[in-house]
Motif scaffolding. Structure first.
Motif, PDB file in Angstrom:
ATOM      1  N   UNK A 394       0.828  -1.201  -0.059  1.00  0.00           N
ATOM      2  CA  UNK A 394      -0.071  -0.046  -0.018  1.00  0.00           C
ATOM      3  C   UNK A 394       1.033   1.417   0.107  1.00  0.00           C
ATOM      4  N   UNK A 395       1.970   1.319   0.684  1.00  0.00           N
ATOM      5  CA  UNK A 395       3.007   2.261   0.857  1.00  0.00           C
ATOM      6  C   UNK A 395       3.609   2.370  -0.638  1.00  0.00           C
ATOM      7  N   UNK A 396       4.068   1.524  -1.154  1.00  0.00           N
ATOM      8  CA  UNK A 396       4.392   1.715  -2.590  1.00  0.00           C
ATOM      9  C   UNK A 396       3.411   2.286  -3.664  1.00  0.00           C
ATOM     10  N   UNK A 397       2.112   1.789  -3.302  1.00  0.00           N
ATOM     11  CA  UNK A 397       1.165   2.435  -4.324  1.00  0.00           C
ATOM     12  C   UNK A 397       1.028   3.928  -4.074  1.00  0.00           C
ATOM     13  N   UNK A 398       1.042   4.082  -2.799  1.00  0.00           N
ATOM     14  CA  UNK A 398       0.690   5.533  -2.634  1.00  0.00           C
ATOM     15  C   UNK A 398       2.123   6.493  -2.753  1.00  0.00           C
ATOM     16  N   UNK A 399       3.163   6.102  -2.111  1.00  0.00           N
ATOM     17  CA  UNK A 399       4.449   7.079  -2.154  1.00  0.00           C
ATOM     18  C   UNK A 399       5.320   6.867  -3.382  1.00  0.00           C
ATOM     19  N   UNK A 400       5.209   5.866  -3.807  1.00  0.00           N
ATOM     20  CA  UNK A 400       6.133   5.571  -5.145  1.00  0.00           C
ATOM     21  C   UNK A 400       5.562   5.760  -6.369  1.00  0.00           C
ATOM     22  N   UNK A 401       4.305   5.399  -6.471  1.00  0.00           N
ATOM     23  CA  UNK A 401       3.368   5.389  -7.681  1.00  0.00           C
ATOM     24  C   UNK A 401       2.745   6.623  -7.698  1.00  0.00           C
ATOM     25  N   UNK A 402       1.565   6.904  -6.769  1.00  0.00           N
ATOM     26  CA  UNK A 402       0.452   7.998  -6.955  1.00  0.00           C
ATOM     27  C   UNK A 402       1.270   9.312  -6.789  1.00  0.00           C
ATOM     28  N   UNK A 403       2.104   9.491  -5.389  1.00  0.00           N
ATOM     29  CA  UNK A 403       2.582  10.938  -5.315  1.00  0.00           C
ATOM     30  C   UNK A 403       3.323  11.621  -6.361  1.00  0.00           C
ATOM     31  N   UNK A 404       4.245  10.795  -7.050  1.00  0.00           N
ATOM     32  CA  UNK A 404       5.149  11.637  -7.817  1.00  0.00           C
ATOM     33  C   UNK A 404       3.998  11.702  -9.099  1.00  0.00           C
ATOM     34  N   UNK A 405       3.302  10.951  -9.439  1.00  0.00           N
ATOM     35  CA  UNK A 405       2.070  11.302 -10.513  1.00  0.00           C
ATOM     36  C   UNK A 405       1.487  12.401 -10.178  1.00  0.00           C
ATOM     37  N   UNK A 406       0.810  12.456  -8.983  1.00  0.00           N
ATOM     38  CA  UNK A 406       0.064  13.767  -8.630  1.00  0.00           C
ATOM     39  C   UNK A 406       0.816  14.836  -8.663  1.00  0.00           C
ATOM     40  N   UNK A 407       2.157  14.697  -8.365  1.00  0.00           N
ATOM     41  CA  UNK A 407       2.900  15.957  -8.399  1.00  0.00           C
ATOM     42  C   UNK A 407       3.231  16.365  -9.629  1.00  0.00           C
ATOM     43  N   UNK A 408       3.403  15.556 -10.602  1.00  0.00           N
ATOM     44  CA  UNK A 408       3.831  15.831 -12.116  1.00  0.00           C
ATOM     45  C   UNK A 408       2.710  16.437 -12.788  1.00  0.00           C
ATOM     46  N   UNK A 409       1.296  15.796 -12.474  1.00  0.00           N
ATOM     47  CA  UNK A 409       0.233  16.471 -13.047  1.00  0.00           C
ATOM     48  C   UNK A 409      -0.307  17.942 -12.618  1.00  0.00           C
TER      49      UNK A 409
END
Ligand code: PHE
Length: 468
Positions: A394-409
């Motif tokens: 869950x940590x991986x999905x939120x921190x490594x996947x979603x957070x950089x993606x949301x930052x980028x968007x």
């Protein structure tokens, strides 16, 4: 419709301490020192400081100004600026939802260790298998998780001013005093090992502060840069809607630039102090090879160090775990608050009702995560090569996947669709000065989205996969 009054921070300092409370968390204590030790000491520190003042400032400014200008949570904020981007708000909301499922589990572990040092069981905690035995046991991690979650829920239930602000005003200064105390003590340490080698805390400090350029290549530099970057935006709690929520509680007469700098200073200061406390302590008793990442640093290596210190170690261990407990509580409060505040808007319900319902849901999901170490145990290899149980997944999905993606968007949205001046206007409300306006406009359009894209590709393991 969703602007039902949710209350707000009564003062600028209240806001700064609450935001710093969210930012200062387990990341400052267990990840920052480890990265600094691994990534060339002073070199990492230097890169990190430069990134804080450029990227950190850009991302934090974006979230907080976005929140204050719209007066809304992430869920509604993006759509209120541009209806076609409403989905980004909903995606952002997903991050605190995911983090909520496991943050209080870690909080429970910290609470357990705090009680250990107050009840004279410090030597048990220094045993190799103690931590694993504890987290895999069926009942105890759930009980401590529930206690931790209840504490957070009470603070959120009390509201923004009477709960979060008051709590942060007490907890954050105390945390700072504790960490300064422990760091100063760590510098006075001295130990002779079995082979007769004497190691001192000051030598450890030197190791931490002096840049180690040995074997530095371009690709190594790049990987240090990316480590520092991912640490930075996790540490500042940006790109997960939390700072948008807190920003929406800030009064228009607060000077945002100044407050943002204070939050950065607090967060970075605590991270630096955590390094100055942990690296010398580990160096003196085990040597820096003993630095490990994540939970094993805090729950396995440090208890051993505290035991080696003799009676003083018990006091120090207690101070250390209370400090990190405070750090984790205020971070968890900020996650819970984001969920509660958003659901109050969505369902037009009262804070009290929503707090209770969300606390129950959080408890249920956290129980499932706790069971990830026994009933639902699995060992999965993530795309980035790390092995993972349910919590790590869950940590991986939120921190490594979603957070950089949301930052980028978010950078693309603000930099190219809305325009940086939209944030600039909010920063200058009431005649406040926004000295870094030009830097901000440049950062949000070019370096920030580019590095976020690289980070996203790197931390999802895609880079590895592409070039394998
Ligand atoms: N910023 C916190 C830290 O450095 C982590 C955190 C994550 C806080 C998510 C709130 C929400 O540990």
């Amino acid at each position: 419709m969703e602007s039902k009054k949710k209350g707000g921070f009564s003062s600028s300092i209240g806001f700064v301490l609450a935001a710093a409370g969210s930012a200062v968390g387990v990341g400052n204590v267990w990840r920052f020192p480890y990265l600094a030790a691994r990534d060339g000491g002073g070199l990492f520190l230097l890169i990190y400081l430069i990134l804080v003042l450029t990227f950190g400032f850009t991302l934090l400014t974006t979230d907080i100004a976005l929140g204050r200008r719209t007066g809304k949570n992430a869920w509604h904020a993006f759509g209120s600026i541009h209806p076609k981007w409403a989905w980004l708000g909903k995606l952002t909301f997903l991050v605190p939802v995911l983090i909520m499922t496991y943050y209080s589990v870690i909080g429970g572990w910290i609470l357990k260790y705090s009680t250990i040092y107050f009840t004279g069981q410090a030597t048990d905690a220094a045993q190799d298998s103690f931590f694993t035995n504890f987290i895999t046991s069926p009942v105890s991690p759930i009980v401590f998780m529930l206690l931790f979650l209840c504490l957070c829920a009470v603070v959120v239930y009390m509201g923004v001013e009477k709960g979060i602000e008051k709590f942060s005003k007490f907890v954050m200064p105390t945390l700072l005093l504790l960490i300064i105390g422990v760091a100063v003590y760590a510098l006075t340490l001295r130990h002779t090992d079995a082979s007769g080698t004497v190691r001192t805390g000051l030598e450890g400090l030197k190791l931490y502060l002096v840049p180690n350029l040995e074997g530095l290549t371009f690709s190594r530099f790049l990987s240090i840069l990316l480590d520092a970057m991912s640490q930075l935006f996790f540490s500042l709690s940006v790109s997960m809607g939390i700072m948008i929520t807190y920003g929406s509680y800030v009064k228009k007469d607060v000077d945002l630039s100044q407050s943002i700098h204070q939050v950065e200073l607090f967060d970075t200061g605590v991270a630096l102090l955590a390094g100055a406390m942990i690296i010398p302590a580990i160096y003196v008793f085990v040597g820096v090879e003993g630095m490990s990442s994540g939970p094993s640093l805090m729950f396995v290596s440090l208890p051993k160090v505290f035991t080696s210190m003799g009676p003083a170690g018990t006091v120090l261990g207690a101070a250390f775990f209370v400090m990190i407990l405070f750090a984790a509580l205020t971070s968890c409060v900020s996650i819970l608050e984001t969920l509660v505040s958003t659901c109050m808007d969505l369902f037009h319900a009262s804070r009290k009702t929503v707090s209770l319902v969300i606390a129950v849901l959080a408890a249920v999901s956290s129980v499932i995560i706790c069971l990830g170490y026994n009933v639902f145990f699995f060992d999965l290899t993530l795309p980035n090569g790390n092995s993972a149980q349910l919590l790590d997944l869950v940590d991986y999905i939120s921190n490594s996947f979603l957070m950089p993606l949301i930052s980028l968007l978010t950078c693309l949205f603000i930099g190219w669709v809305v325009g940086p001046q939209w944030i600039g206007e909010e920063m200058e409300v009431g005649g406040a000065k926004f000295k870094q306006k030009k830097l901000y406009a440049f950062m949000i359009r070019w370096p920030a989205p580019i590095i976020m894209a690289v980070l996203f590709v790197q931390s999802t393991g895609l880079l590895h996969w592409l070039f394998a």
